[in-house]
Design a protein around this motif. Sequence first.
Motif, PDB file in Angstrom:
ATOM      1  N   THR A  76       0.850  -1.194   0.000  1.00 21.62           N
ATOM      2  CA  THR A  76       0.000   0.000   0.000  1.00 21.62           C
ATOM      3  C   THR A  76       0.881   1.237   0.000  1.00 21.62           C
ATOM      4  O   THR A  76       2.048   1.185   0.398  1.00 21.62           O
ATOM      5  N   ASP A  77       0.294   2.362  -0.419  1.00 14.82           N
ATOM      6  CA  ASP A  77       1.037   3.631  -0.412  1.00 14.82           C
ATOM      7  C   ASP A  77       1.542   3.981   0.982  1.00 14.82           C
ATOM      8  O   ASP A  77       2.635   4.525   1.132  1.00 14.82           O
ATOM      9  N   ALA A  78       0.771   3.643   1.991  1.00 14.05           N
ATOM     10  CA  ALA A  78       1.133   4.015   3.356  1.00 14.05           C
ATOM     11  C   ALA A  78       2.277   3.170   3.915  1.00 14.05           C
ATOM     12  O   ALA A  78       3.020   3.632   4.789  1.00 14.05           O
ATOM     13  N   LEU A  79       2.428   1.956   3.412  1.00 15.92           N
ATOM     14  CA  LEU A  79       3.355   1.018   4.054  1.00 15.92           C
ATOM     15  C   LEU A  79       4.567   0.627   3.209  1.00 15.92           C
ATOM     16  O   LEU A  79       5.607   0.267   3.767  1.00 15.92           O
ATOM     17  N   PHE A  80       4.454   0.667   1.894  1.00 16.88           N
ATOM     18  CA  PHE A  80       5.464   0.049   1.040  1.00 16.88           C
ATOM     19  C   PHE A  80       6.860   0.616   1.257  1.00 16.88           C
ATOM     20  O   PHE A  80       7.794  -0.103   1.645  1.00 16.88           O
ATOM     21  N   LEU A  81       7.046   1.915   1.005  1.00 21.37           N
ATOM     22  CA  LEU A  81       8.385   2.496   1.087  1.00 21.37           C
ATOM     23  C   LEU A  81       8.931   2.450   2.507  1.00 21.37           C
ATOM     24  O   LEU A  81      10.131   2.211   2.710  1.00 21.37           O
ATOM     25  N   ALA A  82       8.051   2.627   3.471  1.00 20.92           N
ATOM     26  CA  ALA A  82       8.487   2.551   4.870  1.00 20.92           C
ATOM     27  C   ALA A  82       8.982   1.148   5.203  1.00 20.92           C
ATOM     28  O   ALA A  82       9.962   0.974   5.935  1.00 20.92           O
ATOM     29  N   SER A  83       8.321   0.139   4.650  1.00 22.69           N
ATOM     30  CA  SER A  83       8.751  -1.233   4.921  1.00 22.69           C
ATOM     31  C   SER A  83      10.108  -1.516   4.277  1.00 22.69           C
ATOM     32  O   SER A  83      10.943  -2.233   4.850  1.00 22.69           O
ATOM     33  N   VAL A  84      10.334  -0.958   3.082  1.00 27.60           N
ATOM     34  CA  VAL A  84      11.632  -1.145   2.419  1.00 27.60           C
ATOM     35  C   VAL A  84      12.730  -0.449   3.224  1.00 27.60           C
ATOM     36  O   VAL A  84      13.820  -1.005   3.430  1.00 27.60           O
ATOM     37  N   GLU A  85      12.448   0.754   3.691  1.00 27.18           N
ATOM     38  CA  GLU A  85      13.418   1.455   4.534  1.00 27.18           C
ATOM     39  C   GLU A  85      13.692   0.674   5.805  1.00 27.18           C
ATOM     40  O   GLU A  85      14.827   0.630   6.295  1.00 27.18           O
ATOM     41  N   GLY A  86      12.658   0.025   6.337  1.00 28.88           N
ATOM     42  CA  GLY A  86      12.839  -0.826   7.512  1.00 28.88           C
ATOM     43  C   GLY A  86      13.729  -2.016   7.214  1.00 28.88           C
ATOM     44  O   GLY A  86      14.579  -2.397   8.025  1.00 28.88           O
ATOM     45  N   SER A  87      13.540  -2.614   6.040  1.00 28.79           N
ATOM     46  CA  SER A  87      14.389  -3.726   5.632  1.00 28.79           C
ATOM     47  C   SER A  87      15.848  -3.289   5.506  1.00 28.79           C
ATOM     48  O   SER A  87      16.764  -3.999   5.940  1.00 28.79           O
ATOM     49  N   LEU A  88      16.067  -2.125   4.920  1.00 29.05           N
ATOM     50  CA  LEU A  88      17.436  -1.625   4.765  1.00 29.05           C
ATOM     51  C   LEU A  88      18.085  -1.386   6.129  1.00 29.05           C
ATOM     52  O   LEU A  88      19.274  -1.708   6.327  1.00 29.05           O
ATOM     53  N   LYS A  89      17.316  -0.846   7.065  1.00 33.96           N
ATOM     54  CA  LYS A  89      17.850  -0.618   8.411  1.00 33.96           C
ATOM     55  C   LYS A  89      18.238  -1.932   9.062  1.00 33.96           C
ATOM     56  O   LYS A  89      19.313  -2.055   9.684  1.00 33.96           O
ATOM     57  N   LYS A  90      17.383  -2.938   8.914  1.00 33.24           N
ATOM     58  CA  LYS A  90      17.686  -4.251   9.493  1.00 33.24           C
ATOM     59  C   LYS A  90      18.926  -4.866   8.845  1.00 33.24           C
ATOM     60  O   LYS A  90      19.751  -5.492   9.522  1.00 33.24           O
ATOM     61  N   LEU A  91      19.045  -4.700   7.548  1.00 34.23           N
ATOM     62  CA  LEU A  91      20.167  -5.269   6.815  1.00 34.23           C
ATOM     63  C   LEU A  91      21.451  -4.462   6.988  1.00 34.23           C
ATOM     64  O   LEU A  91      22.542  -4.941   6.651  1.00 34.23           O
ATOM     65  N   GLY A  92      21.326  -3.238   7.500  1.00 32.72           N
ATOM     66  CA  GLY A  92      22.488  -2.371   7.662  1.00 32.72           C
ATOM     67  C   GLY A  92      23.001  -1.832   6.341  1.00 32.72           C
ATOM     68  O   GLY A  92      24.204  -1.600   6.168  1.00 32.72           O
ATOM     69  N   LEU A  93      22.081  -1.592   5.396  1.00 31.93           N
ATOM     70  CA  LEU A  93      22.448  -1.148   4.061  1.00 31.93           C
ATOM     71  C   LEU A  93      21.724   0.143   3.703  1.00 31.93           C
ATOM     72  O   LEU A  93      20.663   0.442   4.254  1.00 31.93           O
ATOM     73  N   ASP A  94      22.287   0.885   2.758  1.00 31.20           N
ATOM     74  CA  ASP A  94      21.583   2.065   2.254  1.00 31.20           C
ATOM     75  C   ASP A  94      20.752   1.735   1.022  1.00 31.20           C
ATOM     76  O   ASP A  94      19.923   2.530   0.585  1.00 31.20           O
ATOM     77  N   ARG A  95      20.984   0.529   0.471  1.00 30.49           N
ATOM     78  CA  ARG A  95      20.218   0.059  -0.687  1.00 30.49           C
ATOM     79  C   ARG A  95      20.435  -1.446  -0.798  1.00 30.49           C
ATOM     80  O   ARG A  95      21.411  -1.984  -0.274  1.00 30.49           O
ATOM     81  N   VAL A  96      19.520  -2.119  -1.459  1.00 29.67           N
ATOM     82  CA  VAL A  96      19.732  -3.521  -1.805  1.00 29.67           C
ATOM     83  C   VAL A  96      20.045  -3.602  -3.291  1.00 29.67           C
ATOM     84  O   VAL A  96      19.709  -2.708  -4.065  1.00 29.67           O
ATOM     85  N   ASP A  97      20.676  -4.680  -3.679  1.00 31.08           N
ATOM     86  CA  ASP A  97      20.983  -4.868  -5.089  1.00 31.08           C
ATOM     87  C   ASP A  97      19.734  -5.238  -5.872  1.00 31.08           C
ATOM     88  O   ASP A  97      19.583  -4.831  -7.026  1.00 31.08           O
ATOM     89  N   ALA A  98      18.849  -6.018  -5.241  1.00 33.13           N
ATOM     90  CA  ALA A  98      17.602  -6.415  -5.906  1.00 33.13           C
ATOM     91  C   ALA A  98      16.462  -6.393  -4.893  1.00 33.13           C
ATOM     92  O   ALA A  98      16.567  -6.994  -3.820  1.00 33.13           O
ATOM     93  N   LEU A  99      15.392  -5.702  -5.240  1.00 30.80           N
ATOM     94  CA  LEU A  99      14.182  -5.631  -4.414  1.00 30.80           C
ATOM     95  C   LEU A  99      13.046  -6.262  -5.205  1.00 30.80           C
ATOM     96  O   LEU A  99      12.736  -5.839  -6.313  1.00 30.80           O
ATOM     97  N   LEU A 100      12.439  -7.295  -4.614  1.00 33.42           N
ATOM     98  CA  LEU A 100      11.389  -8.047  -5.307  1.00 33.42           C
ATOM     99  C   LEU A 100      10.059  -7.921  -4.571  1.00 33.42           C
ATOM    100  O   LEU A 100      10.029  -7.746  -3.350  1.00 33.42           O
TER     101      LEU A 100
END
Length: 272
Positions: A76-100
């Motif tokens: 959803t618009d409300a959750l998508f980008l925030a969830s990706v940013e959350g994933s990056l924080k957990k992974l300790g990265l500023d970006r992933v090579d592939a987001l699916l």
Amino acid sequence: MNLYFQQTYQRSFGTFPLTGDTLASAVAEAAKVGYRAFDTAQMYNNETEVGAAIAALGLPRDEICITTKVHPDNFTDALFLASVEGSLKKLGLDRVDALLLHWPAYDGDNTVSLRLLQKAKRQGLADHIGISNYTSTMMREAASLLDEPIITNQVEFHPLLDQSILLKAATETGIPLASYCSVARGEVFKYPLFAEIGASYGKSAAQVVLRWILQKGVPINTMSTKPDNIRANFDVMDFTLSSIDMDRIDAMRATGYRCVDKAKVPTAPEWD
């Protein structure tokens, strides 16, 4: 897609359902034998541990390819980008090579999630974007909807399941397939053919199966916690199956065995 990513992505190390010390030791062993691509997902609940395990390797960032996948709950618009940013924080990265996108949208309309996926890439959260568990019809819809290249459709792919419809769609859309459940969660070992073929190449049944997948033009995603198996799964680039052996294995697709069906994932689409 840069050449390093393309070559590295041919053999990816999966992390489901690993956690804790088991995950850390498996990732370390995988890196030791040569893996540089690692696959996780929001749904796996192990992104933090994957990030820590990869950081512990001490490898340069540009030598590692990390894939994660967005859970359909976050489409959803409300959750998508925030969830990706959350994933990056957990992974300790500023970006992933592939987001699916891990699965199609629950309601079957993938327009919103695909556009949000493209937005995530354009905001610099991912170098590449892809999809997973999409049907051939969904692949065509995705290709027509997005301007950014779709680097993969990660699907169940092994010799006991006929995915020729998806392979045809991959050719038509330019969206390559990638495999999960590459040895059908061990089901392939019930069939003597793979070990028989392997004996003539000095390879195991699993290595024959993985090599067949690669020769179909499909990158492999494998997971093991046993060092010998981790190494063997990686060591599949030094032989080539003959056309006769490929045909013998092709015939096994008539088995029609699927690991991930609606009984296991009720929200799965109607498979091709």
